[in-house]
Each structure stands twice: as C-alpha cells, then as structure tokens.
Scaffold this active site. Structure first.
Site: not given
Ligand code: GLN
Length: 489
Positions: A81, A156, A180
């Site tokens: 990420k 997210s 997330s």
C-alpha cells in the site's frame, strides 16, 4: 524450470513459496509473470511499478534460493500500500502532496518482509492518507473492483484488495485505522487481518491517526495471512515507541486446531436495522457453517456500537490534523510555485496539495482540539472510547471470538455516495469498534450478495489472539470454497 501445476497467479503464497523453494520455478519467472499481469491491468490498482527494481530483487532471491539461505517468503512477490514508504519506489500516500516523493528509507514492515525474502512488486493505490472507504479520495483516481468494475473496491486499502482479488499479486500489505484492511477485503472477496494495535511497527507508515493505525496483510487465505503477519510483526522499540514489547510470533502454529466448543459471540447491534438482507443472509449462513464445525453461538451486546462513529470521526481527524501539519512545503513533498511570504507559502502549498476529504478532516480535527471545544468533543470522545473497549472485555468473558458483518452492504457503485462523506462514515459502523479498542480483526470471504458481489465475515478477537483468530478463519476455509472464487477480469 516450469512444471508448476497451475497458473502461477492462482497459487497461494504458501504454494508459491514451496514451488520456489523446490526450485520448480524461479523468482525471476514469478516476478515477470506478476509484473506482466500488473502492467496489463486496467483496474488502477498500482501507482508505481519498476521492472528493473523488482527483477533485481528477484535475482537476489534466486541467488539465496540457490545458496540454501532462503527466507520463508523467498521470491514471493508482495505489493505495498502506498502508505508505506519505500526507498526503491515512489511513495505518495495517495496524495498530490507527495507526488514523486522518494523516501530515504524503507518502512519497518517493508524491510521485515524483504528480510523474509519477499520481492517488492510495486506500490498500491489507496485513499489519500488512508482517509476513506471507497478509494475515491485518492489523488490518482479510484481503483475499480475486479468483481464489477463499476464498483468501488472499498477503502482505504482498495488497491491492495483489488490487486489480490484480480491475482495481480499473491499478497499485499494494507493499513487499517478504522477498517481499511477489513472492508476492502470484504468488498473484493479476499482475506485480510488487522492485528492488535502495536503488533506491527508503524515506522515508515505515513501517519493518519497514530493511536489507531495498524499494518496487516491481505491475501487469499487465512493461512497466507498467518505466514505474512508472522514476518511483519514484532517489537521495534527504537523506531516506534508504541510497538508492543511482545516477541514476534509464528501465527501459523494454531492452524488446523479443532474449534469444537469455540464460543462465537454474535453482537445484536451488528444485525439491526441498516444491515442489507443479502449481507445478513451470507453472514447467517457462515455462522451456521461454524455451528456445523462444532462452534457455539453466544448472543452478546456491544451497546455503544453506534457511538463508535462520532467517537472515531472526532479522534481520527484530531490526530490527523496534528500528523499532517508536517506537510508544509518546507521539509518534503509539494511546495507551491507562487507565494508572497512564508505564511502564504504554507497556505498555498496546503491548499494545492491536499484533497477535499483531507482538508475537511484537518478542519474538524483542529476544531475539536481547540481551546473551549477540547473538553466537549475530544475528551468526551476519549472517555467513550474507553467504554467501547470495556464493552468488548465484558463480551470476551462469555465468548472467545466475535463474529458479524464487515460492512452493512456489498461494494457500492463508484460515485454512489455522491458528495456525501457522511454516507461513507456510516458504512464504517461495524469496523470502527474493534479499531477504537485496539483489537485484532479480520475479514474472510463467506459468499456473495446482490449482483454477485462478495461478502466478508468479520472476526474480532481479544488482544494478542491473532493466531486463534487466523485458525478460526482457516477452519472455515478448509470446509468451504468461497476464498477460491475468482473474478473474471
Ligand atoms: N473509512 C475510515 C476512514 O475514512 C477508515 C480508514 C482507515 O482505516 N484507514 O477514516
């Protein structure tokens, strides 16, 4: 060198690691395979790829495999990420503020996975500074859900979940501040775990809300998550003072243990009004499956579930407003081209660099921390946060794990919540409580809802019980096939 039984991208991390170790396939071949898939994909999951860097890492992995000095993940590609800073790839945190930014060091989680032999495949799209539930707050465009490209992959960590689901990478890292990892895992039909707060070092994770942020893996199976998490966690006292002083653990050790008599707490508040029928049906079916595996369902109550939304949306923006003050155009990242004096430089830089949601949270956070409002909002929220944590401890007196939905609905259409941030906030209701209490939580695919969209089951455990949690998920995956379903992309 190429007698692998099935397409490389269909192998789990555990299977790939075995094939690599027995030298049925080389790390370079594996890296080339996934690089080609990632480059071909139009999901928008990757923000940075570098064939040169990845292949160099793969060659080094092959050398260690040949020398017999391989780590547990030797040669396995992993994508990170974009919240994790990396030396060899651009790190933007999904923000224009950090466009093109190169960190002088790797995040602890990144270097630990590399030390176990993982080969970094690239960086994954996410909501700006991890603020969001749909990946639509990324400055680099939303990621598409591989099950239906008109829908959000969740957020997210939307790039992480979409990339794993579409088999662009065998596994990915994510971060979870209020859901997330769990929510995008649920929306994309993959498995993801957020460990106990403090298990994984936050060093090199671009900070959003420091008392909540935690790193974790997303992969296809609980077994793979156990493998990855074992390499990601462990104390980091010199670099993250909130990292827990508990030794690194092998989270695979309990995999396969029987779950006869396991007490699964089912919170009434997770099954009330607002839970879509299709999600309810898939979650109910999963609970029945657990009963067939010998578990007992115990009705419990988490009475302050609803309050977790206002509490989180005070505490997280408060911490964000402080963390994001470092982006001022002086030290790193974007600096406005035109300004009159220092103050104007700050103002222009921040106005240009941050997106709407980030600005909204900085304003809310600054407001709730300001003199005269601190007691009314921030302090009050902290008190209720403690009560939410206490409610979990009361529940864990009568159950071993807690199960329920991850989100009230399946993945919604991109743009589906329009310009209404509250609609996104409300959809976080089932993931926020465990975050506020610092508890480990995970999502595993347990079926499909409306329009063939995946549904995840959330499992929440008490502090430091990740090994059991992962086994509870693993037992389900041994008995069912949902985690093997794959989208056509
Ligand atoms: N959706 C939540 C938010 O927008 C959680 C995000 C996260 O866990 N990073 O803050």
């Amino acid at each position: 060198m190429t007698q692998y039984s099935t397409d490389l991208h269909d192998l789990t991390v555990a299977q790939l690691a075995t094939q690599l170790r027995s030298r049925k396939v080389s790390a370079v071949e594996v890296a080339q395979h996934f690089l080609a898939r990632a480059k071909d994909s139009s999901l928008g999951a990757f923000l940075d790829l570098s064939e040169e860097v990845t292949l160099a890492k793969a060659r080094a992995a092959d050398a260690r495999l040949a020398a017999g000095s391989a780590g547990v993940l030797e040669g396995v590609p992993i994508a990170h990420k974009d919240i994790f800073v990396t030396r060899d790839f651009v790190s933007t945190a999904g923000s224009k503020m950090l466009a093109g930014y190169r960190s002088p060091f790797d995040a602890s989680v990144v270097s630990r996975l590399a030390a176990a032999g993982a080969v970094t495949l690239g960086k994954l799209n996410c909501d700006e500074f991890a603020m969001g539930s749909a990946n639509e707050n990324s400055a680099y465009g939303p990621v598409k859900n591989p099950w239906d490209t008109a829908r959000t992959p969740g957020g997210s960590s939307g790039g992480s979940a979409a990339a794993v689901a579409a088999r662009l990478t065998p596994a990915a890292t994510g971060t979870d501040t209020g859901g997330s990892i769990r929510q995008p895992a649920s929306f994309c039909g993959v498995t993801g775990i957020k460990p106990t707060y403090g298990r994984a070092s936050r060093y090199g994770m671009v900070a959003f809300a420091s008392s909540l942020d935690q790193a974790g893996p997303l992969a296809r199976t609980a077994q793979d998550c156990a493998l990855l998490l074992s390499s990601m966690c462990g104390p980091d006292p010199d670099r993250d003072s909130t990292s827990l002083d508990v030794p690194a653990e092998d989270f695979s050790l309990q995999l396969g243990d029987a779950i006869d008599g396991l007490r699964i707490g089912v919170p009434a508040e997770f099954f009330g009004e607002g839970l879509a029928d299709d999600v309810r049906a898939a979650v109910d079916a999963a609970l029945k499956q657990y009963m067939a595996l010998g578990a007992k369902l115990v009705p419990i109550s988490l009475p302050r579930t609803e309050l977790s939304i206002p509490v989180y949306y005070i505490i997280a923006p408060a911490e964000a407003s402080s963390n994001l003050s470092r982006f001022d155009g002086v030290k790193f990242g974007h600096r406005a081209a035109n300004y009159t004096d220092l103050t104007d430089m700050y103002l222009q830089t921040r106005a240009e660099g941050f997106g709407d949601e980030v600005k909204r949270r900085i304003m809310i956070g600054t407001y709730v921390l300001s003199h005269g409002y601190y007691d009314a909002y921030y302090l009050q929220a902290q008190k209720i946060r403690r009560m939410i944590a206490d409610d979990f401890q009361a529940a864990f007196k009568v159950c071993d794990v807690i199960a329920g939905p991850v989100a009230p609905t399946v993945a919604w259409k991109l743009g589906g919540h329009g310009n209404d941030p509250l609609a996104d906030y409300l959809a976080d209701i089932f993931t926020l409580p465990a975050s506020l209490a610092g508890l480990p939580g995970m999502s595993l695919p347990v079926g499909f809802g409306a329009d063939q969209m995946p549904v995840g089951l959330q499992l929440i455990g008490n502090h430091l019980t990740e090994a059991r949690l992962l086994n509870v998920a693993h037992r389900f995956q041994q008995a069912t096939d949902w985690h093997n379903a794959k989208p056509v992309v």
